[in-house]
Design an enzyme around this catalytic site. Sequence first.
Site, PDB file in Angstrom:
ATOM      1  N   CYS A   1      32.944  31.256  52.754  1.00 34.97           N
ATOM      2  CA  CYS A   1      32.463  32.618  52.491  1.00 34.97           C
ATOM      3  C   CYS A   1      31.162  32.603  51.693  1.00 34.97           C
ATOM      4  O   CYS A   1      30.355  33.527  51.781  1.00 34.97           O
ATOM      5  CB  CYS A   1      33.500  33.420  51.694  1.00 34.97           C
ATOM      6  SG  CYS A   1      35.175  33.251  52.314  1.00 34.97           S
TER       7      CYS A   1
ATOM      8  N   ASN B   1      44.327  32.358  51.968  1.00 38.63           N
ATOM      9  CA  ASN B   1      44.850  31.977  50.644  1.00 38.63           C
ATOM     10  C   ASN B   1      46.249  32.524  50.422  1.00 38.63           C
ATOM     11  O   ASN B   1      47.117  31.835  49.873  1.00 38.63           O
ATOM     12  CB  ASN B   1      43.901  32.490  49.555  1.00 38.63           C
ATOM     13  CG  ASN B   1      42.708  31.567  49.390  1.00 38.63           C
ATOM     14  OD1 ASN B   1      42.819  30.506  48.796  1.00 38.63           O
ATOM     15  ND2 ASN B   1      41.584  31.949  49.953  1.00 38.63           N
TER      16      ASN B   1
ATOM     17  N   TYR C   1      36.960  58.375  36.543  1.00 40.42           N
ATOM     18  CA  TYR C   1      35.677  59.085  36.716  1.00 40.42           C
ATOM     19  C   TYR C   1      34.872  59.065  35.425  1.00 40.42           C
ATOM     20  O   TYR C   1      35.393  59.350  34.343  1.00 40.42           O
ATOM     21  CB  TYR C   1      35.911  60.558  37.113  1.00 40.42           C
ATOM     22  CG  TYR C   1      34.684  61.408  36.794  1.00 40.42           C
ATOM     23  CD1 TYR C   1      33.490  61.201  37.485  1.00 40.42           C
ATOM     24  CD2 TYR C   1      34.691  62.342  35.755  1.00 40.42           C
ATOM     25  CE1 TYR C   1      32.348  61.916  37.160  1.00 40.42           C
ATOM     26  CE2 TYR C   1      33.558  63.069  35.430  1.00 40.42           C
ATOM     27  CZ  TYR C   1      32.379  62.847  36.130  1.00 40.42           C
ATOM     28  OH  TYR C   1      31.246  63.545  35.803  1.00 40.42           O
TER      29      TYR C   1
END
Length: 472
Positions: free
Chosen positions: A48, A327, A448
């Site tokens: 990756c 994995n 938020y």
Amino acid sequence: MPAARRMVVVGGDAAGMTAASQARRLRGPDELEIVAFERGDFTSYSACGIPYWIGGDVGERDALIARTPQEHRERGIDLRTRTEVTAIDADGGRVRARELPRDAPPGPEFWTGFDDLVIATGARPRRPRLPGIDAEGVHGVQSLEDGQAVLDDLDASQGRRRTGPGNGGTRKAVVVGAGYIGVEMAEALLLRGFGVTVLEGAPQPMTTLDPDMGELVRDAMCGMGMEVVTGAPVTAVETGQGGRVRAVTTEEATYPADVVVLGLGVAPETSLARESGLPLGESGGLLTDLAMRVRGRENIWAGGDCVEVLDLISGRTRHIALGTHANKHGQVIGANVGGGYATFPGVVGTAVSKVCDLEIARTGLLEEQAQEVGLQFVTVTAEATSRAGYFPGSRPMRVKMLAERGTGRLLGTQIVGREGAGKRVDIAAVALTAGMSVEQMTYLDLGYAPPFSPVWDPVLVAARKAAAAVSR
Ligand SMILES: Cc1cc2nc3c(=O)[nH]c(=O)nc-3n(C[C@H](O)[C@H](O)[C@H](O)COP(=O)(O)OP(=O)(O)OC[C@H]3O[C@@H](n4cnc5c(N)ncnc54)[C@H](O)[C@@H]3O)c2cc1C
């Protein structure tokens, strides 16, 4: 004294070595002997990370290696690198292997018996049989060796800088395939100073997205200075002096190339499994039960890119080659071989990637996939921002959401946008896993504050729109 049982692992990367390591954690060497065969030199490496190593974000190859062969050996695993398994005798409980010494012919074949076998042979990159495809300068990016070959070639190509008319001396790279590996490699090559052309046979880049979302990716890549040509299957690789790549051709045109990278996807590497009569699915991946045991076999396990996984939304098995699954499969297999009990429930189809500052994410079903399984659904898109609109650095993103008509069950989400867009898909991934409706999602208690999101997070904006559409 020999151990009571022997676990044999074929494939020394994510799935195989996670399985071996987890089993070793649970069982000592006197109870379980673990023999792992790996054809290459490396173990537990991150493919990756290859695009980021080539692009220069990651400084060195070894940063991508989580655990070396020597480290595995120190943990009590009999790891045999440069050793290839050439046959599986599933009924006889043994595998045949041979050593692959560097710069010498393969060694003699030998048999090793197993009580438990783990097949973790990964996937094979697609490489169509086209004229010139094996020319010097044409690269895959599946292994660390591939990554090193690309880097060496990019460095060497400094000395081969183009001088012809109209190209300004810019070195040219052609990426074949605009899936996530293709677009990540396009970024890497751009960062390395190449003029980048991406050729894709499908009508859009990123076919893991719906066409309208794929178009956003195309627009952004073109805005970054890349040339993106779709509906353009490659027909040949042209070579020049010394047999080195010179250009890539499609039916319509010829694209000059100093270097070519292939990103055409992968197929499960299951040739040994096929020959030994183990069950394969429609995509050629091994079929397992939830414990990752090969169907119909008590003591043969398989995980990672060589298996098909259960798609929890469509109920079908699919081949999805991702390290995140490999994995987890390895963890489950290791726990089971080590005497415990674990299961891998399936996936909802989540993936995230990026090209330069554009983040691309999806989870669940695309429109076409939902149609294939006969679902009735509504589709909405929401334009929103990554932070409160007034907060510096706020960037736009588009969220597309699919919800089932009648029930309002979330079926899928795609997000394309700049910083802060990609990992928002995890909200939808959790909602999908929990079987939530878009109505329920609307009131999710997400964090938020203005630097992190608008007061209504973009995913919740899309959920609200979807809830309204479902109830119409
Ligand atoms: C460029 C690139 C980028 C990626 N980016 C991401 C990402 O961002 N996110 C993500 O989730 N996934 C990503 N992936 C996918 C991820 O790397 C794979 O899903 C993962 O490596 C699969 O692990 P695996 O153990 O199943 O197989 P592999 O990693 O392929 O390992 C299989 C091993 O088995 C060995 N082997 C095969 N046959 C034999 C044999 N007969 N005898 C001995 N050894 C054998 C091979 O040499 C290999 O080392 C990327 C892949 C690539 C190539």
